[in-house]
Design an enzyme around this catalytic site. Structure first.
Site, short mmCIF file in Angstrom:
data_model
loop_
_atom_site.label_atom_id
_atom_site.label_comp_id
_atom_site.label_asym_id
_atom_site.label_seq_id
_atom_site.Cartn_x
_atom_site.Cartn_y
_atom_site.Cartn_z
CE LYS A 186 -18.68 -6.00 -5.72
NZ LYS A 186 -17.38 -5.85 -5.15
CG ASP A 205 -2.08 0.96 1.06
OD1 ASP A 205 -3.20 0.48 0.79
OD2 ASP A 205 -1.88 2.18 1.15
CB CYS A 234 -20.00 -1.58 -2.02
SG CYS A 234 -18.36 -1.82 -1.29
N GLY A 272 -26.33 1.90 2.57
CA GLY A 272 -25.26 2.90 2.47
C GLY A 272 -23.96 2.14 2.27
C1 UGA Z 1 -21.90 -5.20 -0.49
C2 UGA Z 1 -22.29 -6.55 -1.09
O1 UGA Z 1 -23.23 -7.19 -0.23
C3 UGA Z 1 -21.07 -7.45 -1.26
O2 UGA Z 1 -21.44 -8.67 -1.90
C4 UGA Z 1 -20.02 -6.73 -2.12
O3 UGA Z 1 -18.85 -7.49 -2.27
C5 UGA Z 1 -19.67 -5.41 -1.44
O4 UGA Z 1 -20.86 -4.61 -1.29
C6 UGA Z 1 -18.66 -4.71 -2.29
O5 UGA Z 1 -19.03 -4.25 -3.36
O6 UGA Z 1 -17.49 -4.67 -1.94
P1 UGA Z 1 -21.39 -4.34 1.99
O7 UGA Z 1 -21.46 -2.97 1.39
O8 UGA Z 1 -20.25 -4.69 2.87
O9 UGA Z 1 -21.40 -5.44 0.82
O10 UGA Z 1 -22.69 -4.53 2.86
P2 UGA Z 1 -24.13 -5.23 2.75
O11 UGA Z 1 -24.21 -6.22 3.83
O12 UGA Z 1 -24.49 -5.62 1.38
O13 UGA Z 1 -25.04 -3.98 3.18
C7 UGA Z 1 -25.09 -2.79 2.41
C8 UGA Z 1 -26.12 -1.84 2.98
O14 UGA Z 1 -27.44 -2.33 2.78
C9 UGA Z 1 -26.01 -1.58 4.46
O15 UGA Z 1 -26.23 -0.21 4.71
C10 UGA Z 1 -27.10 -2.41 5.07
O16 UGA Z 1 -27.58 -1.89 6.29
C11 UGA Z 1 -28.17 -2.35 3.99
N1 UGA Z 1 -29.06 -3.51 3.96
C12 UGA Z 1 -28.56 -4.73 3.69
C13 UGA Z 1 -30.41 -3.33 4.17
O17 UGA Z 1 -30.90 -2.21 4.40
N2 UGA Z 1 -31.24 -4.42 4.11
C14 UGA Z 1 -30.75 -5.66 3.85
O18 UGA Z 1 -31.55 -6.62 3.81
C15 UGA Z 1 -29.38 -5.83 3.63
#
Ligand code: UGA
Length: 440
Positions: free
Chosen positions: A210, A30, A266, A263
């Site tokens: 993705k 990094d 990603c 949020g």
């Molecule tokens: C997301 C994807 O789930 C991963 O598969 C992907 O690899 C990643 O982005 C990335 O692009 O690197 P992440 O952002 O870590 O992962 O989190 P998530 O668990 O997907 O949640 C994202 C947001 O959606 C959070 O704010 C969470 O609170 C919200 N969420 C999630 C909901 O409001 N309802 C749900 O049922 C699930």
């Protein structure tokens, strides 16, 4: 195998530690020297459950170290994973690929022999040929450097499990006779042999995997949140409705939790980046619905602010509001595009005195939002509050005793933005409870 991981943020640091766990010799690289020193001391520059333990384990085993030198990384091995961040452009919806291109260029300058550059960063479709061009132009080894596309699907908060036991492995190559495929299959041998579906495809399909996965996940969340809007007006309960829908295996319950919306670094960015790229390709109509997915998501935050105003009689000036949650979701300290902080900030702008608490993300919140009060303990944070908002569903918050809390606040009113509080227990303790997506 000897391999490197270029870019050691949430994705790269986790990938490096997990590759060491799979038995490889790993050098993480990094450009930020402070980050490198921290990682070499066995500490991640962010909170991810289990990651510090894995770093300590493999720095001790000698299988993992970190450097700030591209030359050292290039000489270390023949397989280089790229996990450099691709944020949203400051003045638009598209991705800012400048860090990615710069990292590839700087690595390339030192690639003297055959190598595989496996990109994990999330990008617009059509980026892989540009990476190949950069390598062709700047690497002394020229065409002996092959580009592989290996999108990453890990979720923050369960990143290690998702890396070591992914639900699929996607490998994208430019040609069917790829040397890179053999190299990556060897690298992921343990994962492949565990029966993980492994899809070998072309660059463009791997890149789109993705963008489309994240757009689908965002759509699923916004779908249930759109229904939540209807529920509130129709006198229905979106949480029960989500359970009813989820029993249909074609729909499924997972990834469909209603609430304050998505949020993080990603989903919002990838949704917009996908639309921007589709526009460039002349197929913006095909994904025009994603604009509505984004709009529904933004409306959740506005609805929460409106509900807070309603609960406080319309005027927020001088009112004390406590916000439980700063991280964009539980079990992370990541506050990028955090729905909780967006709501907290808006309420502050409307004149309220806002105090935020979070088990892990408070230091990050303090740096970015000095205008908000930050208190570590959720009970102490609610001292004298006129209104409590539950905006990130940390288990710690569900464990707070509502009776004890009722004695701390000025007015026992709570809005549950995530639907995980035990409403009956809170009401029995004297609270007025509103739940986002449930009629009043
Ligand atoms: C997301 C994807 O789930 C991963 O598969 C992907 O690899 C990643 O982005 C990335 O692009 O690197 P992440 O952002 O870590 O992962 O989190 P998530 O668990 O997907 O949640 C994202 C947001 O959606 C959070 O704010 C969470 O609170 C919200 N969420 C999630 C909901 O409001 N309802 C749900 O049922 C699930």
């Amino acid at each position: 195998m000897k391999l490197t991981v270029i870019g050691c943020g949430y994705l790269g640091a986790t990938h490096a530690a997990c590759m060491a766990e799979l038995g490889h010799d790993v050098l993480g690289m990094d450009a930020d020297l402070g980050k490198v020193q921290l990682l070499n001391s066995g500490r991640a520059p962010f909170f991810e459950p289990g990651l510090d333990d894995l770093l300590v384990k493999h720095i001790a085993s000698g299988r993992l170290k970190f450097t700030a030198s591209y030359a050292e990384a290039a000489q270390f091995g023949d397989l280089h994973f790229i996990g450099v961040g691709t944020p949203q452009q400051a003045d638009g919806d598209a991705y800012d690929l400048s860090h990615l291109f710069s990292a590839v260029r700087r690595l390339a300058a030192h690639l003297k022999g055959p190598a595989v550059v496996a990109v994990k960063s999330t990008v617009p479709v059509g980026t892989a040929p540009r990476i190949a061009e950069i390598l062709g132009e700047f690497a002394p080894a020229g065409e002996k450097v092959e580009v592989a596309w290996n999108p990453e699907f890990l979720r923050e908060s369960c990143a290690i499990e998702d890396t070591l036991r992914p639900d699929r492995l996607v490998l994208g190559f430019d040609s069917e006779q790829s040397w890179g495929e053999a190299v990556l299959r060897e690298c992921f041998a343990e994962i492949v042999e565990a029966g993980t579906p492994t899809i070998v495809t072309d660059w463009a399909t791997a890149e789109l995997a993705k963008a489309s996965a994240n757009s689908f996940l965002a759509t699923k969340i916004s779908f249930i949140n759109a229904v939540a809007e209807v529920c509130e007006s129709a006198g229905a309960d979106v949480h029960q409705l989500a359970e009813i829908l989820g029993h249909d295996v074609r729909i499924g319950r997972s990834g469909m939790r209603p609430g304050l919306g998505f949020g993080g670094g990603c989903l919002p960015k990838d949704l917009r980046g996908f639309m921007a790229r589709a526009g460039e390709l002349g197929v913006d109509q095909a994904v025009a619905f994603l604009r509505e997915v984004d709009a529904i998501n933004r409306r959740r935050r506005e609805r929460m602010v409106a509900l807070a105003c309603e609960q406080l009689g319309g005027d927020l000036a001088g009112r004390r509001i406590t916000v439980w949650g700063a991280a964009f979701k539980p079990n992370t300290d990541d506050i990028r595009d955090s729905p909780a902080l967006a709501v907290a900030q808006k309420l502050h702008d409307l004149g309220a005195t806002v105090t935020v608490t979070d088990p892990k993300a408070l230091d990050n919140a303090r740096k970015v939002h000095p205008e908000l009060g930050c208190v570590d303990d959720p009970v102490a944070a609610a001292q004298g509050a006129d209104l409590l908002l539950h905006l990130t569903e940390w288990p710690e918050f569900s464990h707070v005793d509502p009776e004890q809390l009722a004695r701390q606040v000025a007015d026992a009113k709570v809005i549950d933005g995530r639907g995980t509080l035990d409403v009956d227990a809170w009401r029995a303790a004297g609270w007025t409870v509103r739940v986002l997506g449930r009629a009043s």
